[in-house]
Scaffold this motif. Structure first.
Motif, PDB file in Angstrom:
ATOM      1  N   MET A   7     -43.759  50.115  36.923  1.00  0.00           N
ATOM      2  CA  MET A   7     -44.915  50.738  37.550  1.00  0.00           C
ATOM      3  C   MET A   7     -46.148  49.898  37.242  1.00  0.00           C
ATOM      4  O   MET A   7     -46.074  48.870  36.569  1.00  0.00           O
ATOM      5  N   GLN A   8     -47.285  50.360  37.739  1.00  0.00           N
ATOM      6  CA  GLN A   8     -48.536  49.667  37.459  1.00  0.00           C
ATOM      7  C   GLN A   8     -48.760  49.587  35.953  1.00  0.00           C
ATOM      8  O   GLN A   8     -48.576  50.567  35.231  1.00  0.00           O
ATOM      9  N   ALA A   9     -49.148  48.411  35.501  1.00  0.00           N
ATOM     10  CA  ALA A   9     -49.378  48.224  34.071  1.00  0.00           C
ATOM     11  C   ALA A   9     -50.520  49.119  33.597  1.00  0.00           C
ATOM     12  O   ALA A   9     -51.524  49.288  34.306  1.00  0.00           O
ATOM     13  N   ARG A  11     -53.775  50.423  31.392  1.00  0.00           N
ATOM     14  CA  ARG A  11     -54.890  49.999  30.547  1.00  0.00           C
ATOM     15  C   ARG A  11     -55.007  50.920  29.337  1.00  0.00           C
ATOM     16  O   ARG A  11     -55.657  50.581  28.355  1.00  0.00           O
ATOM     17  N   GLU A 167     -55.922  56.800  36.932  1.00  0.00           N
ATOM     18  CA  GLU A 167     -54.810  56.099  37.582  1.00  0.00           C
ATOM     19  C   GLU A 167     -54.409  54.811  36.856  1.00  0.00           C
ATOM     20  O   GLU A 167     -53.377  54.217  37.166  1.00  0.00           O
ATOM     21  N   GLN A 168     -55.194  54.412  35.869  1.00  0.00           N
ATOM     22  CA  GLN A 168     -54.851  53.246  35.057  1.00  0.00           C
ATOM     23  C   GLN A 168     -54.259  53.651  33.704  1.00  0.00           C
ATOM     24  O   GLN A 168     -54.075  52.813  32.833  1.00  0.00           O
ATOM     25  N   TRP A 170     -51.139  55.842  31.504  1.00  0.00           N
ATOM     26  CA  TRP A 170     -49.820  56.456  31.463  1.00  0.00           C
ATOM     27  C   TRP A 170     -49.923  57.659  30.523  1.00  0.00           C
ATOM     28  O   TRP A 170     -50.638  57.604  29.513  1.00  0.00           O
ATOM     29  N   VAL A 188     -49.198  57.536  35.624  1.00  0.00           N
ATOM     30  CA  VAL A 188     -47.773  57.263  35.472  1.00  0.00           C
ATOM     31  C   VAL A 188     -47.268  58.165  34.348  1.00  0.00           C
ATOM     32  O   VAL A 188     -47.910  58.286  33.296  1.00  0.00           O
ATOM     33  N   ASP A 208     -41.805  59.307  35.896  1.00  0.00           N
ATOM     34  CA  ASP A 208     -41.630  57.934  36.370  1.00  0.00           C
ATOM     35  C   ASP A 208     -40.700  57.150  35.457  1.00  0.00           C
ATOM     36  O   ASP A 208     -39.943  56.288  35.924  1.00  0.00           O
ATOM     37  N   ALA A 224     -44.024  46.145  32.729  1.00  0.00           N
ATOM     38  CA  ALA A 224     -45.001  46.422  33.758  1.00  0.00           C
ATOM     39  C   ALA A 224     -46.161  45.429  33.694  1.00  0.00           C
ATOM     40  O   ALA A 224     -46.670  44.965  34.724  1.00  0.00           O
ATOM     41  N   THR A 225     -46.584  45.099  32.479  1.00  0.00           N
ATOM     42  CA  THR A 225     -47.673  44.139  32.294  1.00  0.00           C
ATOM     43  C   THR A 225     -47.274  42.757  32.799  1.00  0.00           C
ATOM     44  O   THR A 225     -48.037  42.074  33.500  1.00  0.00           O
ATOM     45  N   GLN A 228     -47.126  42.658  36.604  1.00  0.00           N
ATOM     46  CA  GLN A 228     -48.457  42.629  37.202  1.00  0.00           C
ATOM     47  C   GLN A 228     -49.078  41.240  37.086  1.00  0.00           C
ATOM     48  O   GLN A 228     -49.695  40.727  38.039  1.00  0.00           O
TER      49      GLN A 228
END
Length: 234
Positions: A7-9, A11, A167-168, A170, A188, A208, A224-225, A228
């Motif tokens: 998924m999106q990494a 922050r 959204e950034q 988890w 996530v 997820d 994920a990182t 990306q």
């Protein structure tokens, strides 16, 4: 892990507390069994109490006394249990194996992290430093906002305190309410199978990720990182 495509990494990583970062069930169970013993009752087996730990007083008193919040006598037990637990919160509680290394990995990667729990602040505030989580970027308790999980308000509060968009982030937890709250906040979601998890199998929560150990979570974050970063240079 249930997901093979990263998924999106993140922050930031926000964690539930009981059953996710910390194994607090031994002290929670001891407090409710004290209530039974002073009433001349045998202790409830730990194996019965442990899966209810993430549900707090509702879970513990339900398992030990068979009462719900709507039943007569529940509120008296709840307040007595609170007082007993507060007097001995960190006798046997500790971070789960692998959690210190997970946090070290997040710090090394420059990923912010914090705690969002339904546990009231009267317990969270003194417990957090006693079990080695004093460096959390934020601590949001069950009474920090007007709503508790599964409402997303506490997760939004945690993200705001970290200065990072929801959204950034988890969100990691061991209860269906955690996944529902994370999804509602647009984060996530990660279900941790090492936690208490309750009666429902976490595989059916729709998270997820489903991870078996803190090390698996760190690997998912790293994957994920890396994905990306590769997409940025492709």
């Amino acid at each position: 892990m249930t997901r093979t495509i990263p998924m999106q990494a993140p922050r930031a990583i926000l964690f539930d507390l009981d059953g996710t970062l910390a194994d607090t069930a031994p002290d929670l169970a001891a407090a409710v069994n004290h209530l039974r013993m002073v009433r001349g009752m045998e202790p409830t087996p730990y194996a019965i109490l442990r899966p209810t730990a993430s549900a707090g007083a509702r879970g513990m008193i339900g398992a030990a006394f068979g009462l719900t919040p709507a039943d007569e006598g529940y509120e008296t037990l709840r307040l007595e249990w609170f007082d007993r637990y507060q007097s001995a919160m960190a006798v046997h509680s500790s971070l789960f194996d692998g959690v210190p290394e997970l946090i070290e990995g997040l710090n090394a990667a420059g990923i912010a992290w914090g705690v969002v729990t339904n546990k009231p602040a009267r317990f969270t505030d003194p417990l957090i430093p006693q079990i080695g989580l004093a460096h959390a970027g934020c601590v949001v308790s069950g009474d920090t906002t007007p709503h508790s999980k599964p409402h997303p308000a506490p997760l939004f509060e945690g993200a705001q305190r970290l200065g990072i968009a929801p959204e950034q982030c988890w969100y990691v937890g061991d209860d269906l309410r955690d996944i529902e709250a994370g999804r509602a906040a647009g984060m996530v979601t990660v279900a941790c199978a090492w936690g208490y998890c309750g009666a429902e199998e976490p595989l059916g929560w729709g998270a997820d990720y489903l991870v078996a150990t803190p090390h698996d979570l760190l690997r998912a974050i790293q994957a994920a990182t890396a994905a990306q970063m590769n997409a940025l240079v492709a």
